[in-house]
Design a protein around this motif. Sequence first.
Motif, PDB file in Angstrom:
ATOM      1  N   GLN A  52       0.843  -1.182   0.000  1.00  0.00           N
ATOM      2  CA  GLN A  52       0.000   0.000   0.000  1.00  0.00           C
ATOM      3  C   GLN A  52       0.882   1.236   0.000  1.00  0.00           C
ATOM      4  N   LEU A  53       0.418   2.251  -0.716  1.00  0.00           N
ATOM      5  CA  LEU A  53       1.152   3.503  -0.790  1.00  0.00           C
ATOM      6  C   LEU A  53       0.257   4.641  -0.326  1.00  0.00           C
ATOM      7  N   GLY A  54       0.830   5.508   0.498  1.00  0.00           N
ATOM      8  CA  GLY A  54       0.107   6.689   0.930  1.00  0.00           C
ATOM      9  C   GLY A  54       0.090   7.732  -0.185  1.00  0.00           C
ATOM     10  N   GLU A  55      -0.742   8.735  -0.022  1.00  0.00           N
ATOM     11  CA  GLU A  55      -0.884   9.770  -1.050  1.00  0.00           C
ATOM     12  C   GLU A  55       0.435  10.494  -1.310  1.00  0.00           C
ATOM     13  N   LEU A  56       1.162  10.861  -0.249  1.00  0.00           N
ATOM     14  CA  LEU A  56       2.438  11.554  -0.426  1.00  0.00           C
ATOM     15  C   LEU A  56       3.463  10.634  -1.084  1.00  0.00           C
ATOM     16  N   GLU A  57       3.457   9.360  -0.731  1.00  0.00           N
ATOM     17  CA  GLU A  57       4.378   8.407  -1.369  1.00  0.00           C
ATOM     18  C   GLU A  57       4.142   8.354  -2.875  1.00  0.00           C
ATOM     19  N   LYS A  58       2.879   8.338  -3.280  1.00  0.00           N
ATOM     20  CA  LYS A  58       2.557   8.326  -4.715  1.00  0.00           C
ATOM     21  C   LYS A  58       3.053   9.604  -5.390  1.00  0.00           C
ATOM     22  N   LEU A  59       2.829  10.733  -4.741  1.00  0.00           N
ATOM     23  CA  LEU A  59       3.257  12.012  -5.308  1.00  0.00           C
ATOM     24  C   LEU A  59       4.780  12.076  -5.448  1.00  0.00           C
ATOM     25  N   VAL A  60       5.494  11.580  -4.437  1.00  0.00           N
ATOM     26  CA  VAL A  60       6.959  11.581  -4.481  1.00  0.00           C
ATOM     27  C   VAL A  60       7.455  10.672  -5.602  1.00  0.00           C
ATOM     28  N   LEU A  61       6.833   9.523  -5.768  1.00  0.00           N
ATOM     29  CA  LEU A  61       7.220   8.634  -6.874  1.00  0.00           C
ATOM     30  C   LEU A  61       7.018   9.328  -8.216  1.00  0.00           C
ATOM     31  N   HIS A  62       5.881   9.978  -8.391  1.00  0.00           N
ATOM     32  CA  HIS A  62       5.636  10.710  -9.642  1.00  0.00           C
ATOM     33  C   HIS A  62       6.715  11.773  -9.860  1.00  0.00           C
ATOM     34  N   TYR A  63       7.054  12.491  -8.797  1.00  0.00           N
ATOM     35  CA  TYR A  63       8.092  13.520  -8.888  1.00  0.00           C
ATOM     36  C   TYR A  63       9.416  12.910  -9.343  1.00  0.00           C
ATOM     37  N   LEU A  64       9.795  11.784  -8.755  1.00  0.00           N
ATOM     38  CA  LEU A  64      11.081  11.168  -9.099  1.00  0.00           C
ATOM     39  C   LEU A  64      11.050  10.519 -10.483  1.00  0.00           C
ATOM     40  N   TRP A  65       9.915  10.037 -10.928  1.00  0.00           N
ATOM     41  CA  TRP A  65       9.836   9.537 -12.309  1.00  0.00           C
ATOM     42  C   TRP A  65      10.069  10.677 -13.294  1.00  0.00           C
ATOM     43  N   GLU A  66       9.612  11.859 -12.957  1.00  0.00           N
ATOM     44  CA  GLU A  66       9.769  13.016 -13.841  1.00  0.00           C
ATOM     45  C   GLU A  66      11.160  13.641 -13.734  1.00  0.00           C
ATOM     46  N   ASN A  67      11.740  13.654 -12.532  1.00  0.00           N
ATOM     47  CA  ASN A  67      12.999  14.361 -12.292  1.00  0.00           C
ATOM     48  C   ASN A  67      14.213  13.465 -12.176  1.00  0.00           C
ATOM     49  N   LYS A  68      14.029  12.181 -12.238  1.00  0.00           N
ATOM     50  CA  LYS A  68      15.099  11.163 -12.240  1.00  0.00           C
ATOM     51  C   LYS A  68      15.856  11.046 -10.929  1.00  0.00           C
ATOM     52  N   SER A  69      16.309  12.137 -10.343  1.00  0.00           N
ATOM     53  CA  SER A  69      17.103  12.070  -9.120  1.00  0.00           C
ATOM     54  C   SER A  69      16.918  13.364  -8.324  1.00  0.00           C
ATOM     55  N   ALA A  70      16.860  13.229  -6.997  1.00  0.00           N
ATOM     56  CA  ALA A  70      16.713  14.416  -6.146  1.00  0.00           C
ATOM     57  C   ALA A  70      17.072  14.049  -4.714  1.00  0.00           C
ATOM     58  N   ASP A  71      17.475  15.055  -3.955  1.00  0.00           N
ATOM     59  CA  ASP A  71      17.675  14.841  -2.528  1.00  0.00           C
ATOM     60  C   ASP A  71      16.438  15.348  -1.778  1.00  0.00           C
ATOM     61  N   ALA A  72      16.415  15.144  -0.483  1.00  0.00           N
ATOM     62  CA  ALA A  72      15.238  15.501   0.314  1.00  0.00           C
ATOM     63  C   ALA A  72      14.941  17.004   0.242  1.00  0.00           C
ATOM     64  N   LYS A  73      15.987  17.839   0.189  1.00  0.00           N
ATOM     65  CA  LYS A  73      15.760  19.290   0.110  1.00  0.00           C
ATOM     66  C   LYS A  73      15.049  19.671  -1.186  1.00  0.00           C
ATOM     67  N   GLN A  74      15.458  19.059  -2.298  1.00  0.00           N
ATOM     68  CA  GLN A  74      14.828  19.356  -3.583  1.00  0.00           C
ATOM     69  C   GLN A  74      13.364  18.908  -3.598  1.00  0.00           C
ATOM     70  N   VAL A  75      13.120  17.717  -3.073  1.00  0.00           N
ATOM     71  CA  VAL A  75      11.757  17.197  -3.025  1.00  0.00           C
ATOM     72  C   VAL A  75      10.901  18.088  -2.123  1.00  0.00           C
ATOM     73  N   HIS A  76      11.443  18.457  -0.967  1.00  0.00           N
ATOM     74  CA  HIS A  76      10.707  19.318  -0.038  1.00  0.00           C
ATOM     75  C   HIS A  76      10.398  20.666  -0.673  1.00  0.00           C
ATOM     76  N   ALA A  77      11.370  21.267  -1.351  1.00  0.00           N
ATOM     77  CA  ALA A  77      11.154  22.576  -1.988  1.00  0.00           C
ATOM     78  C   ALA A  77      10.017  22.495  -3.001  1.00  0.00           C
ATOM     79  N   TYR A  78       9.948  21.413  -3.748  1.00  0.00           N
ATOM     80  CA  TYR A  78       8.877  21.251  -4.730  1.00  0.00           C
ATOM     81  C   TYR A  78       7.520  21.121  -4.041  1.00  0.00           C
ATOM     82  N   PHE A  79       7.429  20.228  -3.053  1.00  0.00           N
ATOM     83  CA  PHE A  79       6.138  19.975  -2.418  1.00  0.00           C
ATOM     84  C   PHE A  79       5.713  21.076  -1.456  1.00  0.00           C
ATOM     85  N   GLU A  80       6.668  21.832  -0.940  1.00  0.00           N
ATOM     86  CA  GLU A  80       6.318  22.952  -0.057  1.00  0.00           C
ATOM     87  C   GLU A  80       5.458  23.953  -0.825  1.00  0.00           C
ATOM     88  N   LYS A  81       5.798  24.180  -2.093  1.00  0.00           N
ATOM     89  CA  LYS A  81       5.012  25.090  -2.936  1.00  0.00           C
ATOM     90  C   LYS A  81       3.662  24.474  -3.296  1.00  0.00           C
TER      91      LYS A  81
END
Length: 128
Positions: free
Chosen positions: A2-31
Motif C-alpha cells: 500500500q502507498l500513501g498519497e504523499l508516497e505516490k506524489l513523491v514517486l511521480h516527482y522522481l519519475w519526472e525528475n530522475k534524481s533528487a535529494d530531500a531538500k529538492q523534493v521538499h522545496a517542490y512539495f512545499e510550494k
Amino acid sequence: MQLGELEKLVLHYLWENKSADAKQVHAYFEKQRGGSYNTIQSTLDRLYKKGLLSRYKEGHAFQYQAKIERHELIGQLINSVASDFVAEGETSLVAAFSSISNDLNVSQLDALELMIEKQRLKLEQESK
C-alpha cells in the motif's frame, strides 16, 4: 503493498525528475501542498525501505532515484490486489482485464496486443 498519497506524489516527482535529494523534493512539495522537511525525509526513507527507491550518498545528503518504472509498479499493485481474490489457475484476472478493455482506445489495444505477443515469444524462448 500500500502507498500513501504523499508516497505516490513523491514517486511521480522522481519519475519526472530522475534524481533528487530531500531538500529538492521538499522545496517542490512545499510550494504544491506544504508539509515539513522531516515528513519528506520520512517518506523517502519509507519508499527506499519498500524497495521502490534507490539512493546513494552525495556529500552529506542522499540522492534518491525511482528503482522501479511506473508500469512495473502498476503491475505489482495489480498482482497484489488480484492475489487476494484470484486462486491459482483461475481465469478471473484475465476476465478482469477483458472487462476494462472496453475503456481502451484502438491504439492502446494495439499496444497491449504487441506486449502480449512479446511476452508469448519470451516464454516460448525460455521453455526451449
